[in-house]
Scaffold this motif. Sequence first.
Motif, PDB file in Angstrom:
ATOM      1  N   MET A  59       0.874  -1.180   0.000  1.00 52.55           N
ATOM      2  CA  MET A  59       0.000   0.000   0.000  1.00 52.55           C
ATOM      3  C   MET A  59       0.904   1.220   0.000  1.00 52.55           C
ATOM      4  SD  MET A  59      -2.756   0.738   3.008  1.00 52.55           S
ATOM      5  CE  MET A  59      -4.171   1.765   2.701  1.00 52.55           C
ATOM      6  N   ASP A  60       0.871   2.020  -1.067  1.00 47.22           N
ATOM      7  CA  ASP A  60       1.791   3.155  -1.108  1.00 47.22           C
ATOM      8  C   ASP A  60       1.384   4.251  -0.119  1.00 47.22           C
ATOM      9  OD1 ASP A  60      -0.068   4.974  -2.320  1.00 47.22           O
ATOM     10  OD2 ASP A  60       0.581   4.412  -4.320  1.00 47.22           O
ATOM     11  N   GLY A  61       2.295   5.176   0.100  1.00 44.14           N
ATOM     12  CA  GLY A  61       2.075   6.234   1.080  1.00 44.14           C
ATOM     13  C   GLY A  61       0.896   7.136   0.768  1.00 44.14           C
ATOM     14  N   TYR A  62       0.581   7.314  -0.513  1.00 40.34           N
ATOM     15  CA  TYR A  62      -0.580   8.127  -0.876  1.00 40.34           C
ATOM     16  C   TYR A  62      -1.860   7.485  -0.330  1.00 40.34           C
ATOM     17  CZ  TYR A  62       2.782   9.975  -4.281  1.00 40.34           C
ATOM     18  OH  TYR A  62       3.893  10.513  -4.889  1.00 40.34           O
ATOM     19  N   ALA A  63      -1.988   6.176  -0.537  1.00 44.10           N
ATOM     20  CA  ALA A  63      -3.167   5.448  -0.043  1.00 44.10           C
ATOM     21  C   ALA A  63      -3.204   5.442   1.481  1.00 44.10           C
ATOM     22  CB  ALA A  63      -3.172   4.017  -0.586  1.00 44.10           C
ATOM     23  N   VAL A  64      -2.030   5.334   2.102  1.00 44.47           N
ATOM     24  CA  VAL A  64      -1.955   5.354   3.572  1.00 44.47           C
ATOM     25  C   VAL A  64      -2.415   6.715   4.092  1.00 44.47           C
ATOM     26  CG1 VAL A  64      -0.419   5.214   5.575  1.00 44.47           C
ATOM     27  CG2 VAL A  64      -0.122   3.619   3.664  1.00 44.47           C
ATOM     28  N   ALA A  65      -1.924   7.794   3.496  1.00 43.29           N
ATOM     29  CA  ALA A  65      -2.319   9.144   3.933  1.00 43.29           C
ATOM     30  C   ALA A  65      -3.826   9.334   3.804  1.00 43.29           C
ATOM     31  CB  ALA A  65      -1.573  10.203   3.128  1.00 43.29           C
ATOM     32  N   LYS A  66      -4.391   8.909   2.680  1.00 47.22           N
ATOM     33  CA  LYS A  66      -5.844   9.026   2.482  1.00 47.22           C
ATOM     34  C   LYS A  66      -6.604   8.237   3.540  1.00 47.22           C
ATOM     35  CE  LYS A  66      -5.597  10.002  -2.422  1.00 47.22           C
ATOM     36  NZ  LYS A  66      -5.667   9.495  -3.791  1.00 47.22           N
ATOM     37  N   ILE A  79       0.808  14.809   9.131  1.00 47.00           N
ATOM     38  CA  ILE A  79       1.424  13.701   8.410  1.00 47.00           C
ATOM     39  C   ILE A  79       2.474  14.318   7.492  1.00 47.00           C
ATOM     40  CG2 ILE A  79       1.106  11.808   6.773  1.00 47.00           C
ATOM     41  CD1 ILE A  79      -1.875  11.732   7.634  1.00 47.00           C
ATOM     42  N   ILE A  80       3.722  13.906   7.679  1.00 46.68           N
ATOM     43  CA  ILE A  80       4.813  14.443   6.881  1.00 46.68           C
ATOM     44  C   ILE A  80       5.334  13.338   5.963  1.00 46.68           C
ATOM     45  CG2 ILE A  80       7.030  15.649   6.914  1.00 46.68           C
ATOM     46  CD1 ILE A  80       4.600  17.020   8.450  1.00 46.68           C
ATOM     47  N   ALA A  81       5.233  13.568   4.662  1.00 51.32           N
ATOM     48  CA  ALA A  81       5.804  12.641   3.690  1.00 51.32           C
ATOM     49  C   ALA A  81       7.319  12.806   3.722  1.00 51.32           C
ATOM     50  CB  ALA A  81       5.262  12.931   2.302  1.00 51.32           C
ATOM     51  N   VAL A  82       8.022  11.707   3.884  1.00 50.28           N
ATOM     52  CA  VAL A  82       9.483  11.715   3.833  1.00 50.28           C
ATOM     53  C   VAL A  82       9.832  10.760   2.700  1.00 50.28           C
ATOM     54  CG1 VAL A  82      11.622  11.349   5.101  1.00 50.28           C
ATOM     55  CG2 VAL A  82       9.588  12.108   6.329  1.00 50.28           C
ATOM     56  N   VAL A  88       8.934  17.187 -10.208  1.00 48.64           N
ATOM     57  CA  VAL A  88       7.919  18.233 -10.250  1.00 48.64           C
ATOM     58  C   VAL A  88       6.550  17.584 -10.059  1.00 48.64           C
ATOM     59  CG1 VAL A  88       6.823  19.953 -11.726  1.00 48.64           C
ATOM     60  CG2 VAL A  88       9.315  19.700 -11.746  1.00 48.64           C
ATOM     61  N   GLY A  89       5.779  18.100  -9.125  1.00 48.48           N
ATOM     62  CA  GLY A  89       4.439  17.587  -8.867  1.00 48.48           C
ATOM     63  C   GLY A  89       4.349  16.582  -7.728  1.00 48.48           C
ATOM     64  N   ASP A  90       5.479  16.021  -7.302  1.00 46.87           N
ATOM     65  CA  ASP A  90       5.429  15.017  -6.227  1.00 46.87           C
ATOM     66  C   ASP A  90       4.974  15.619  -4.896  1.00 46.87           C
ATOM     67  OD1 ASP A  90       6.100  12.832  -7.792  1.00 46.87           O
ATOM     68  OD2 ASP A  90       8.245  13.041  -7.420  1.00 46.87           O
ATOM     69  N   ARG A  91       5.474  16.808  -4.567  1.00 41.75           N
ATOM     70  CA  ARG A  91       5.055  17.484  -3.334  1.00 41.75           C
ATOM     71  C   ARG A  91       3.537  17.709  -3.356  1.00 41.75           C
ATOM     72  NH1 ARG A  91       7.105  21.144   0.573  1.00 41.75           N
ATOM     73  NH2 ARG A  91       9.178  20.988  -0.313  1.00 41.75           N
ATOM     74  N   GLU A  92       3.040  18.207  -4.461  1.00 41.43           N
ATOM     75  CA  GLU A  92       1.610  18.483  -4.586  1.00 41.43           C
ATOM     76  C   GLU A  92       0.783  17.208  -4.458  1.00 41.43           C
ATOM     77  OE1 GLU A  92       4.052  19.673  -6.581  1.00 41.43           O
ATOM     78  OE2 GLU A  92       3.965  21.758  -5.890  1.00 41.43           O
ATOM     79  N   LYS A  93       1.291  16.122  -5.035  1.00 41.03           N
ATOM     80  CA  LYS A  93       0.587  14.834  -4.957  1.00 41.03           C
ATOM     81  C   LYS A  93       0.510  14.356  -3.496  1.00 41.03           C
ATOM     82  CE  LYS A  93       0.426  10.338  -7.251  1.00 41.03           C
ATOM     83  NZ  LYS A  93       1.077   9.414  -8.185  1.00 41.03           N
ATOM     84  N   CYS A  99      -1.228  14.702   3.184  1.00 41.18           N
ATOM     85  CA  CYS A  99      -0.042  15.023   3.975  1.00 41.18           C
ATOM     86  C   CYS A  99      -0.018  16.514   4.297  1.00 41.18           C
ATOM     87  CB  CYS A  99       1.232  14.635   3.223  1.00 41.18           C
ATOM     88  SG  CYS A  99       1.431  12.856   3.016  1.00 41.18           S
ATOM     89  N   THR A 100       0.522  16.827   5.457  1.00 45.98           N
ATOM     90  CA  THR A 100       0.639  18.200   5.930  1.00 45.98           C
ATOM     91  C   THR A 100       1.908  18.843   5.381  1.00 45.98           C
ATOM     92  OG1 THR A 100      -0.326  17.371   7.984  1.00 45.98           O
ATOM     93  CG2 THR A 100       0.582  19.603   8.048  1.00 45.98           C
ATOM     94  N   GLY A 101       2.947  18.028   5.223  1.00 45.31           N
ATOM     95  CA  GLY A 101       4.234  18.526   4.773  1.00 45.31           C
ATOM     96  C   GLY A 101       4.982  17.473   3.997  1.00 45.31           C
ATOM     97  N   TYR A 102       6.180  17.858   3.541  1.00 43.92           N
ATOM     98  CA  TYR A 102       6.949  17.033   2.616  1.00 43.92           C
ATOM     99  C   TYR A 102       8.427  17.282   2.847  1.00 43.92           C
ATOM    100  CZ  TYR A 102       8.693  15.914  -2.164  1.00 43.92           C
ATOM    101  OH  TYR A 102       9.363  15.448  -3.250  1.00 43.92           O
ATOM    102  N   ILE A 103       9.188  16.229   3.059  1.00 46.00           N
ATOM    103  CA  ILE A 103      10.641  16.330   3.225  1.00 46.00           C
ATOM    104  C   ILE A 103      11.284  15.331   2.268  1.00 46.00           C
ATOM    105  CG2 ILE A 103      12.591  15.979   4.799  1.00 46.00           C
ATOM    106  CD1 ILE A 103      10.711  16.781   7.109  1.00 46.00           C
TER     107      ILE A 103
END
Length: 122
Positions: A59-66, A79-82, A88-93, A99-103
């Motif tokens: 289960m990828d992180g996108y599905a987990v976040a949802k 929820i911070i994506a690490v 380009v576009g990965d942060r937005e996805k 997710c609240t943030g992105y590192i």
Amino acid sequence: MKKTILLIEDNEQNSYLTTFLLETHGFNVVAAQDGVIGIDTAKKLIPDLILLDIQLPMMDGYAVAKALREVDSLKPIPIIAVTSYAMVGDREKCLAAGCTGYIEKPINPESFVAEISTYLRS
């Protein structure tokens, strides 16, 4: 009182480094090796913050976040994506998934804890 961080990460080296950095700075870290375990752990633990790898098995992180955002008790938890996804576009996805943030990985050990802390001050 120590803040508790749930780390959902399948890579052992990444998990070790992240846990070491956070525990050295006084955080309590609970690790989950995949998204299914991570969701279950989050529901039981109600952590102060969730660090989420996007490239997970099953289960990828996108599905987990949802899925995490669908649980009422977890909606206010940052929820911070690490992730190594840095195109380009990965942060937005990540943000669109809940997710609240992105590192980006590799993380910078000198600034990582300070970055994480900004999401805990609210």
